[in-house]
Design an enzyme around this catalytic site. Structure first.
Site, short mmCIF file in Angstrom:
data_model
loop_
_atom_site.label_atom_id
_atom_site.label_comp_id
_atom_site.label_asym_id
_atom_site.label_seq_id
_atom_site.Cartn_x
_atom_site.Cartn_y
_atom_site.Cartn_z
N SER A 66 52.87 20.93 0.57
CA SER A 66 53.34 19.56 0.76
C SER A 66 52.60 18.52 -0.09
O SER A 66 52.62 18.60 -1.31
CB SER A 66 53.21 19.26 2.26
OG SER A 66 53.73 18.02 2.57
N ASP A 285 56.87 18.30 -1.20
CA ASP A 285 57.96 19.23 -0.87
C ASP A 285 59.18 18.50 -0.32
O ASP A 285 60.08 19.12 0.26
CB ASP A 285 57.48 20.33 0.10
CG ASP A 285 56.99 19.77 1.42
OD1 ASP A 285 56.61 18.58 1.46
OD2 ASP A 285 57.01 20.50 2.42
N ASP A 287 59.86 16.55 2.20
CA ASP A 287 60.30 16.47 3.60
C ASP A 287 59.87 15.16 4.24
O ASP A 287 60.06 14.95 5.43
CB ASP A 287 59.85 17.69 4.43
CG ASP A 287 58.35 17.83 4.52
OD1 ASP A 287 57.63 17.05 3.87
OD2 ASP A 287 57.90 18.74 5.25
N GLY A 504 44.54 18.84 11.59
CA GLY A 504 45.02 20.22 11.64
C GLY A 504 45.25 20.79 10.25
O GLY A 504 45.58 21.96 10.10
#
Ligand SMILES: CC(=O)N[C@H]1[C@@H](OP(=O)(O)O)O[C@H](CO)[C@@H](O)[C@@H]1O
Ligand SMILES: [Mg+2]
EC number: 5.4.2.3
Length: 536
Positions: A66, A285, A287, A504
């Site tokens: 990403s 990416d 998104d 995360g």
């Protein structure tokens, strides 16, 4: 029966990273690409087992990191309905990757034998795509090393795709009587755009043009195939940072994450350009997307995920009202703790729309949106999100006898807005359609509410796993006593809020602070960051 010799050979060949600890985190596995071969081999196994557990339905695998730097990579698994891997399987993926990393041949053989025996008779199906990173092809080979050699999986490799494009064939493969092609994705979303803009006689954008920054990622490649199919946009859109063949420039000084985090223009746009165009940035990416414009003083003004939620909530609430369905269908917005406090107040107090807070990571927001609402709008502040329409929505809107403009528009929205996952291209279309229909300029959109000044900081600590959060990650239960100190600090500032959680996706702890003025937000952030360091 698993061939022990074959397992040993494959592990020797593909699992070259040893003694490293992996974790399937907020967005799958993600790390420096040089350390991911073992993880890719593990992912091939897990994806095949998931497909077997679902009677051979196609499972998606997307190789991407990403918005991370070009040297990173990662992988995430997609369920056959297009959603993220079910959470109960994440720990299996983590455990297997760590077992492979341990290199203990007999334990690995036994584990793979035990896992593989559960699916005898079913041939797994995988749908695979990757972003433009140079490590992608090598990592794909590691994935195929287990999926093909151990499971004889039926694999459709789509090559370069955006993440949402990968979700598309994963979720459609079973409902079509032929193979799903990339062309289908382009046709579906451009047709919905063309239809909704024709329905509303849109002949131009409510701004001087559109500029799309593609982060030098795979979105740059795809947008060039897409825009020419879209009426109005084909003549008004400029694409920048679309060089995905220059591997090193990916996400460098550009893209959604850079723009949102630094609150400034990406490479390729100058403040002196000062005009009334609308700008948007995709991430690596494609998104997620954020928008921005230059105000009358040529100053950068961000329109982030909170603004997208607010705009879509405003518009859809209006359509539901006009169709007489506002009290029949439930509509709500899901945010994370990172949403600006002003956006939450605006949604609740101005629009009368319920707001739910979810943990960071779109899988959590998606779940909340689907579980609670007929129209579930969710966006992370960083621009990652979508709007999900329930079966009840489709039944109710579909059975409306009066065919008003509002009802027709409601019917088209689920085709325009990606129903499986956040999608920069589809979200961009949704925002442009709404602005065009409302005849709102970028600055008009920005006037709906004023953001509280805020700062998102990263603190590097020796062990971020010590930071355990609760209450949708708004409060810490560990390290002991830290939350009380944060509360005390917050109480000293006006309109203030601050929280701390372990990232995360990065080895860091994030500190968010907002307050009445930028100076106060900065000071609060500094105080809380210091408290974090002192607690280690
Ligand atoms: C504050 C922030 O923007 N966090 C991001 C980031 O997660 P962290 O767990 O905070 O590292 O990456 C996630 C995956 O892309 C994205 O979903 C999330 O919103
Ligand atoms: Mg992304």
């Amino acid at each position: 029966m698993v061939d022990g010799q074959l397992v040993a050979e494959l592990v020797e060949k593909y699992c070259t990273t040893r003694g490293y600890r992996y974790s399937y985190g907020t967005a799958g596995f993600r790390d420096d690409a040089s350390r991911l071969d073992t993880v890719m081999f593990a992912t091939g196994i897990i994806a095949c087992l998931r497909s077997i557990a679902l009677d051979g339905r196609p499972v998606g695998v997307m190789i991407t990191a990403s918005h991370n730097p070009a040297s990173d990579n990662g992988v995430k698994i997609v369920e056959p309905d297009g959603s993220m891997l079910v959470q109960s399987w994440e720990s299996t993926a983590t455990d297997l990757a760590n077992l492979l990393s341990s290199g203990s041949a007999e334990a690995i053989r036994q584990k793979i034998g035990q896992l593989a025996s559960s699916g005898s008779g079913v041939r797994p199906r995988l749908v695979v795509g990757r972003d433009s990173r140079v490590s992608g092809p090598r990592l794909l080979q590691c994935l195929l090393g287990s999926a093909s050699s151990l499971f004889q999986a039926q694999i459709r490799d789509y090559g370069l795709l955006t993440t949402p494009q990968l979700h598309y064939p994963t979720s459609r493969s079973l409902s079509m009587d032929r193979s799903v092609e990339e062309e289908d994705y382009f046709v579906d979303f451009s047709s919905a755009w063309n239809e909704i803009t024709r329905l509303h006689d849109v002949e131009g954008l409510p701004c001087a043009g559109l500029v799309v920054d593609c982060a030098n990622g795979v979105g740059g490649l795809k947008i060039h195939s897409f825009i020419p199919r879209c009426r109005v946009l084909s003549g008004t859109t400029t694409v920048i940072n679309d060089n995905c063949s220059d591997a090193e420039s990916l996400n460098r000084g550009c893209g959604a994450d850079f723009v949102k985090t630094n609150q400034r223009l990406p490479t390729g746009i100058k403040e002196t350009d000062g005009d009334s165009r609308l700008y948007c940035s995709f991430d690596g990416d494609a998104d997620r997307v954020v928008f921005y414009y230059l105000n009358e003083d040529s100053k950068f003004q961000l329109l982030d995920g909170d603004r997208i939620s607010a705009l879509l909530a405003y518009f859809i609430a209006q359509l539901l009202e006009q169709s007489g369905l506002r009290s029949v269908l439930s509509m709500g917005v899901v945010q994370t703790a990172y949403a600006n406090g002003s956006s939450t107040k605006y949604l609740q107090n101005q629009l009368n729309v319920p707001v739910t807070c979810a943990k960071t990571g779109v899988k959590h927001l998606h779940h909340e949106a689907v579980s609670n609402y007929d129209v579930g709008i969710y966006f992370e502040a960083n621009g990652h999100g979508t709007v999900i329409f329930s079966d009840r929505f489709h039944d109710t809107v579909g059975s409306q006898t009066q065919d008003s403009l509002a009802t027709k528009t409601l019917r088209l929205l689920p085709q325009l807005i990606n129903q499986t996952v956040g999608d920069a291209i589809s979200d961009m279309l949704a925002v442009l359609a709404v602005l065009s229909i409302l005849k709102w300029s970028p600055s008009r959109w920005g006037k709906e509410f004023t953001d509280l000044p805020n700062l998102l900081n990263k603190v590097i600590v020796p062990d971020r796993s010590k930071f355990i959060a609760t209450d949708q990650e708004r409060r810490l239960t560990s390290p002991a006593g830290l939350q009380e100190k944060i509360d005390e600090a917050v109480s000293r500032f006006r309109s203030a809020r601050s929280f701390v959680r372990a990232s995360g996706t990065e080895d860091a702890v994030r500190v968010y602070a907002e307050a009445a003025t930028q100076e106060e937000a900065n000071e609060l952030s500094a105080v809380v960051s210091r408290l974090v360091l002192e607690s280690c």
